[in-house]
Design an enzyme around this catalytic site. Structure first.
Site, mmCIF file in Angstrom:
data_model
loop_
_atom_site.group_PDB
_atom_site.id
_atom_site.type_symbol
_atom_site.label_atom_id
_atom_site.label_comp_id
_atom_site.label_asym_id
_atom_site.label_seq_id
_atom_site.Cartn_x
_atom_site.Cartn_y
_atom_site.Cartn_z
ATOM 1 N N CYS A 113 -6.086 -2.538 0.547
ATOM 2 C CA CYS A 113 -5.081 -2.668 1.604
ATOM 3 C C CYS A 113 -5.693 -3.408 2.800
ATOM 4 O O CYS A 113 -6.830 -3.147 3.194
ATOM 5 C CB CYS A 113 -4.585 -1.289 2.038
ATOM 6 S SG CYS A 113 -3.366 -1.348 3.377
ATOM 7 N N CYS A 149 -5.386 -0.447 6.005
ATOM 8 C CA CYS A 149 -6.018 0.870 6.027
ATOM 9 C C CYS A 149 -7.170 0.882 5.042
ATOM 10 O O CYS A 149 -7.482 -0.142 4.420
ATOM 11 C CB CYS A 149 -5.002 1.983 5.731
ATOM 12 S SG CYS A 149 -4.490 2.109 3.995
ATOM 13 N N CYS A 190 0.094 3.374 3.499
ATOM 14 C CA CYS A 190 0.541 2.954 4.840
ATOM 15 C C CYS A 190 1.639 1.903 4.828
ATOM 16 O O CYS A 190 2.212 1.602 5.883
ATOM 17 C CB CYS A 190 -0.654 2.445 5.652
ATOM 18 S SG CYS A 190 -1.233 0.804 5.137
ATOM 19 N N ASP A 250 21.831 2.038 -15.988
ATOM 20 C CA ASP A 250 21.759 0.852 -15.137
ATOM 21 C C ASP A 250 20.909 -0.202 -15.842
ATOM 22 O O ASP A 250 19.713 -0.017 -16.058
ATOM 23 C CB ASP A 250 21.130 1.254 -13.795
ATOM 24 C CG ASP A 250 21.043 0.101 -12.817
ATOM 25 O OD1 ASP A 250 21.300 -1.056 -13.214
ATOM 26 O OD2 ASP A 250 20.710 0.355 -11.644
ATOM 27 N N CYS A 276 0.835 -1.191 0.000
ATOM 28 C CA CYS A 276 0.000 0.000 0.000
ATOM 29 C C CYS A 276 0.874 1.247 0.000
ATOM 30 O O CYS A 276 1.719 1.414 0.891
ATOM 31 C CB CYS A 276 -0.904 -0.008 1.234
ATOM 32 S SG CYS A 276 -1.891 1.485 1.449
#
Length: 409
Positions: free
Chosen positions: A213, A216, A200, A333, A197
């Site tokens: 989630c 939350c 949170c 990269d 999430c």
């Protein structure tokens, strides 16, 4: 359109001249250098050029250029549209695009994810399109949750209508502070960057495209528009078969976003959809080019999510050439290669080229995918007899191949 101040007029004119010289001398398509010259002479040129236009900003990790093209094609039903058709998606490219269509009342601009807050603040765009966020150019871009957080802050307090993909939790979080959002369910095949999430940090429960989630209240919003296989379902729950010339699920998702955006401009599906069906290729993507009896279809893949989409479009019965560079626009990269599941290529003749061909060769070797290493793209092509071949390349490798064929569009 309001008359530009004299300094801005001069900066715009000199920028267009620089762009023309770039094209004539074969140095490029002029979509960046023209804007750079204009901004040197008038640093506030983008704001001045954007004034009095109805403006759409399109941002995502993947699909920006194609979705920009589709939205532009649809909105041309309403009048002239300024756009950065070849993907120059930073302020210099935006200045160049707007300078070349000074009187266009509408503009659709592809915007690099990192630059979206700056460009939104400068232009005051009335519509922002947000489609997906995944890892890309890791040496240059911040963690993607930081990008989503920047989107949140940029949209706070703005009178901006956001068209957003609710199937991507990061996009949903990034769009959550907007004053008005039209949610579109267009899928998220690449989920490896969004299992937690963003609000949170708790785990996300996912079932198909739905998500929520555990810890939350953050969950997937109810979509107004829905991609349903080969069709789009609109807010009135009418089903429209897309019947696009562009291949693959990703382009059907892009079309769903484009139709939702068109409606935000008062353009109904029955007028927008025929325009989308006319688009056959986008800045060389999906174009088939010919060389000595070989038909080469060009596919772009810049990151793990993009490779997943390219594999879905690619014909598993055909030989395939893979080309990877690691220049500035690609990100230097190449560790992201290890996030791509190349086992899908087993059983196909595979040819590997590009500046970072050894990096890709090692990855294929570990995945137990037989391949042939080639010093150049031309050498790879020459190893094939006449017939059809798929080509997947990342950004600068793709542009180099495209240039060999006269920048096929």
């Amino acid at each position: 359109m309001t008359q530009l101040p004299l300094r801005a007029q001069l900066a715009s004119a000199l920028g267009r001249t620089a762009a023309t010289l770039s094209r004539v001398t074969g140095r490029g398509d002029g979509s960046v250098i023209g804007g750079r010259v204009g901004l040197m002479l008038e640093p506030d040129l983008l704001r001045k050029l954007a004034a009095d236009r109805k403006l759409v900003l399109v941002s995502a990790t993947n699909g920006k250029t194609t979705t920009t093209r589709l939205i532009t094609s649809a909105l041309q039903e309403l009048g002239e549209v300024a756009t950065n058709a070849f993907g120059a998606n930073m302020p210099a490219g935006h200045v160049s695009a707007l300078s070349h269509a000074k009187q266009a009342p509408l503009a659709v601009l592809e915007v690099d994810e990192k630059y979206l807050p700056e460009v939104l603040d400068t232009t005051g765009a009335s519509v922002v399109v947000l489609m997906n966020l995944s890892r890309d150019q890791m040496d240059r871009a911040a963690e993607i949750w930081l990008l989503a957080q920047k989107w949140q802050r940029a949209l706070t307090g703005k009178n901006t209508h956001v068209i957003a993909n609710c199937d991507d939790p990061l996009v949903t979080w990034g769009a959550s502070t907007a004053s008005r959002v039209t949610w579109v369910s267009c899928g998220q095949p690449w989920k490896e960057d969004s299992w937690c999430c963003p609000r949170c940090g708790g785990p996300l429960d996912r079932k198909g495209d739905d998500w929520a989630c555990r810890e939350c209240s953050f969950r997937r919003p109810e979509p107004a528009w829905l991609l349903d296989d080969d069709a789009v379902i609109d807010p009135a729950r009418r089903r429209w078969v897309l019947d696009l010339q562009l291949p693959g699920r990703a382009n059907r998702a892009n079309a769903a976003i484009a139709l939702a955006t068109s409606e935000a401009f008062g353009l109904p599906v029955e007028r927008a959809l025929p325009r989308l069906r006319e688009v056959r290729s986008v800045a060389g993507r999906y174009t088939t080019v010919e060389r000595d009896g070989r038909a080469l279809r060009l596919l772009l893949a810049k990151n793990p999510a993009g490779w997943l989409e390219a594999f879905e479009v690619s014909d598993p019965s055909l030989p395939i050439i893979l080309s990877v560079n690691a220049q500035g626009p690609d990100g230097r990269d190449t560790s992201w290669l290890w996030d791509v599941d190349y086992r899908v290529l087993r059983g196909r003749p595979v040819y590997v080229t590009g500046e970072r061909r050894l990096d890709l060769a090692l990855r294929l070797d570990v995945a137990e995918v037989p391949f042939q290493l080639c010093d150049t793209f031309e050498a790879a092509v020459n190893l094939r007899p006449p017939g059809r071949v798929d080509v997947i390349a990342n950004y600068t490798a793709f542009q180099r191949i495209r240039a060999e064929f006269g920048r096929a569009v």
